[in-house]
Scaffold this active site. Structure first.
Site, PDB file in Angstrom:
ATOM      1  N   GLU A 134      17.191  35.105  86.014  1.00 39.63           N
ATOM      2  CA  GLU A 134      16.915  33.709  85.697  1.00 39.63           C
ATOM      3  C   GLU A 134      17.978  33.131  84.765  1.00 39.63           C
ATOM      4  O   GLU A 134      18.454  33.821  83.865  1.00 39.63           O
ATOM      5  CB  GLU A 134      15.543  33.584  85.003  1.00 39.63           C
ATOM      6  CG  GLU A 134      14.379  33.944  85.896  1.00 39.63           C
ATOM      7  CD  GLU A 134      13.032  33.744  85.205  1.00 39.63           C
ATOM      8  OE1 GLU A 134      12.974  33.176  84.086  1.00 39.63           O
ATOM      9  OE2 GLU A 134      12.019  34.179  85.795  1.00 39.63           O
ATOM     10  N   ASP A 154      13.708  41.830  90.944  1.00 38.17           N
ATOM     11  CA  ASP A 154      13.737  40.771  89.931  1.00 38.17           C
ATOM     12  C   ASP A 154      13.936  41.397  88.553  1.00 38.17           C
ATOM     13  O   ASP A 154      13.140  42.247  88.131  1.00 38.17           O
ATOM     14  CB  ASP A 154      12.386  40.038  89.997  1.00 38.17           C
ATOM     15  CG  ASP A 154      12.453  38.627  89.470  1.00 38.17           C
ATOM     16  OD1 ASP A 154      13.557  38.157  89.153  1.00 38.17           O
ATOM     17  OD2 ASP A 154      11.386  37.993  89.401  1.00 38.17           O
ATOM     18  N   ASP A 162       8.911  39.480  89.205  1.00 35.05           N
ATOM     19  CA  ASP A 162       8.231  39.839  87.960  1.00 35.05           C
ATOM     20  C   ASP A 162       6.899  39.083  87.852  1.00 35.05           C
ATOM     21  O   ASP A 162       6.127  39.307  86.911  1.00 35.05           O
ATOM     22  CB  ASP A 162       9.128  39.621  86.733  1.00 35.05           C
ATOM     23  CG  ASP A 162       9.536  38.179  86.537  1.00 35.05           C
ATOM     24  OD1 ASP A 162       9.238  37.338  87.406  1.00 35.05           O
ATOM     25  OD2 ASP A 162      10.162  37.883  85.490  1.00 35.05           O
ATOM     26  N   SER A 163       6.608  38.241  88.850  1.00 37.03           N
ATOM     27  CA  SER A 163       5.257  37.665  88.976  1.00 37.03           C
ATOM     28  C   SER A 163       4.230  38.786  89.134  1.00 37.03           C
ATOM     29  O   SER A 163       3.033  38.547  88.992  1.00 37.03           O
ATOM     30  CB  SER A 163       5.195  36.718  90.177  1.00 37.03           C
ATOM     31  OG  SER A 163       5.728  37.341  91.330  1.00 37.03           O
ATOM     32  N   LYS A 185      17.804  39.666  91.249  1.00 39.06           N
ATOM     33  CA  LYS A 185      17.682  38.249  90.859  1.00 39.06           C
ATOM     34  C   LYS A 185      17.554  38.167  89.351  1.00 39.06           C
ATOM     35  O   LYS A 185      16.890  39.009  88.744  1.00 39.06           O
ATOM     36  CB  LYS A 185      16.451  37.628  91.527  1.00 39.06           C
ATOM     37  CG  LYS A 185      16.134  36.211  91.038  1.00 39.06           C
ATOM     38  CD  LYS A 185      15.071  35.539  91.859  1.00 39.06           C
ATOM     39  CE  LYS A 185      13.668  35.754  91.357  1.00 39.06           C
ATOM     40  NZ  LYS A 185      13.425  35.274  89.988  1.00 39.06           N
ATOM     41  N   GLU A 227      13.403  26.580  91.438  1.00 40.77           N
ATOM     42  CA  GLU A 227      11.940  26.524  91.293  1.00 40.77           C
ATOM     43  C   GLU A 227      11.497  25.260  90.571  1.00 40.77           C
ATOM     44  O   GLU A 227      12.082  24.864  89.554  1.00 40.77           O
ATOM     45  CB  GLU A 227      11.463  27.764  90.504  1.00 40.77           C
ATOM     46  CG  GLU A 227       9.975  27.736  90.226  1.00 40.77           C
ATOM     47  CD  GLU A 227       9.400  29.050  89.703  1.00 40.77           C
ATOM     48  OE1 GLU A 227      10.154  30.041  89.572  1.00 40.77           O
ATOM     49  OE2 GLU A 227       8.186  29.080  89.440  1.00 40.77           O
TER      50      GLU A 227
HETATM   51  O1  KIV Z   1       8.760  36.548  90.173  1.00 40.45           O
HETATM   52  C1  KIV Z   1       8.626  35.829  91.171  1.00 40.45           C
HETATM   53  O2  KIV Z   1       7.757  36.054  92.022  1.00 40.45           O
HETATM   54  C2  KIV Z   1       9.516  34.694  91.316  1.00 40.45           C
HETATM   55  C3  KIV Z   1       9.026  33.560  92.177  1.00 40.45           C
HETATM   56  C4  KIV Z   1       9.435  32.277  91.618  1.00 40.45           C
HETATM   57  C5  KIV Z   1       9.442  33.688  93.590  1.00 40.45           C
HETATM   58  O3  KIV Z   1      10.564  34.662  90.765  1.00 40.45           O
END
Ligand code: KIV
Length: 289
Positions: A116, A84, A45-46, A114, A183
């Site tokens: 968080e 993500d 999500d970056s 993924k 992280e």
């Molecule tokens: O969204 C992202 O790119 C991440 C990084 C910390 C790898 O979660």
């Protein structure tokens, strides 16, 4: 080379072989990463910051994530791909979490998702795993909750905070996550988590002891210049290469040096002469009227 599975990553951890993991957001970068044998790709999500120019990850939607994940999958059909989960795609309810994780699988063909959070997302991790999907946890500096963390600040930098993170890591593993991302923590914290877990632990700004390393590709190739975290090493200056190309092109256009014949299509044989004749007649007719 055959696509790696989570079992290959467990074997790599056992053998002490480091796992390489990078983000990608589009087809061309996915192709490069597959060609270079990167073990895993994250559609992070970056994307919100490095592609859309948002100040953080909060505005990113499921639609945007699916759109980018589909493109990356087309470019890297043989790489373990992780989608993500964006902000509020899994926090509101377990049903939402399973449905949105499922969208990544059904619409983009990912191999894992993924999300968080530590203990507070255990019910979501359990439910997604129980639905047959593979989960990567993400603890430490978790950008979606950076407002609660006081910004993009390192975590786990006191003994007590390190033990709290270790507790989170173990809870995530026990809930069924197959992989963990850590992280923004000191190497000591990265080390105790990596050694305590059976599942592979990938670090970003978590020191050298993790089972693998991930970076945001736009940072490590020197494409994204808005800000660069301490843990990033730039392996190229792609922004510089792009700026140089744009500058050179605009100078050549202004000076009439581009395009040259090698970049032009040719008329069929004899047609240029015929065109001259036809044009003369045409212009003669139009000036008479
Ligand atoms: O969204 C992202 O790119 C991440 C990084 C910390 C790898 O979660």
């Amino acid at each position: 080379m055959a696509k790696k599975s989570v079992f290959d990553f467990y074997d790599m951890k056992r053998r002490g072989e480091k796992i390489t993991f990078l983000t990608a957001y589009d087809f061309p970068m996915a192709v490069f990463e597959e060609q270079e044998g990167i073990d895993m790709i994250l559609v992070g999500d970056s994307v919100g910051m490095v592609v859309y120019g948002y100040p953080g990850t909060i505005p990113v939607t499921m639609e945007q994530m699916i759109y980018h994940a589909e493109a990356v999958r087309r470019g890297a059909s043989n790489v373990f791909l992780i989608g993500d989960m964006p902000f509020l795609s899994y926090q509101k309810s377990i049903e939402d979490a399973v449905a949105n994780a499922g969208r990544f699988y059904k619409e983009a063909g990912v191999d894992a998702i993924k999300l968080e959070g530590g203990k507070r997302v255990i019910p979501q991790i359990r439910a997604i795993v129980d639905s047959g999907m593979v989960v990567m946890g993400h603890i430490g500096l978790t950008p979606q909750s950076s407002a609660q963390l006081g910004g993009f600040k390192p975590q786990g930098n006191t003994a007590e905070a390190a033990i709290t993170l270790l507790d989170d890591a173990k809870a995530v593993e026990e809930a069924g996550a197959a992989l963990l991302l850590v992280e923004g923590v000191p190497p000591e914290t990265g080390k105790i988590i990596t050694e305590a877990l059976r599942i592979p632990v990938i670090g970003i700004g978590a020191g050298p002891y993790c089972d693998g390393q991930v970076l945001i590709v736009s940072d490590m190739i020197g494409l994204f210049e808005v800000f660069t975290p301490k843990f990033v090493k730039k392996y190229a200056n792609v922004a510089g290469v792009i700026r140089e190309a744009l500058r050179e092109w605009s100078i050549e256009v202004r000076e009439g040096k581009f395009p040259t014949p090698e970049h032009c299509y040719k008329m069929k044989a004899g047609e240029a002469e015929k065109l001259d004749e036809m044009l003369k007649r045409y212009l003669g007719n139009t000036t008479n009227t």
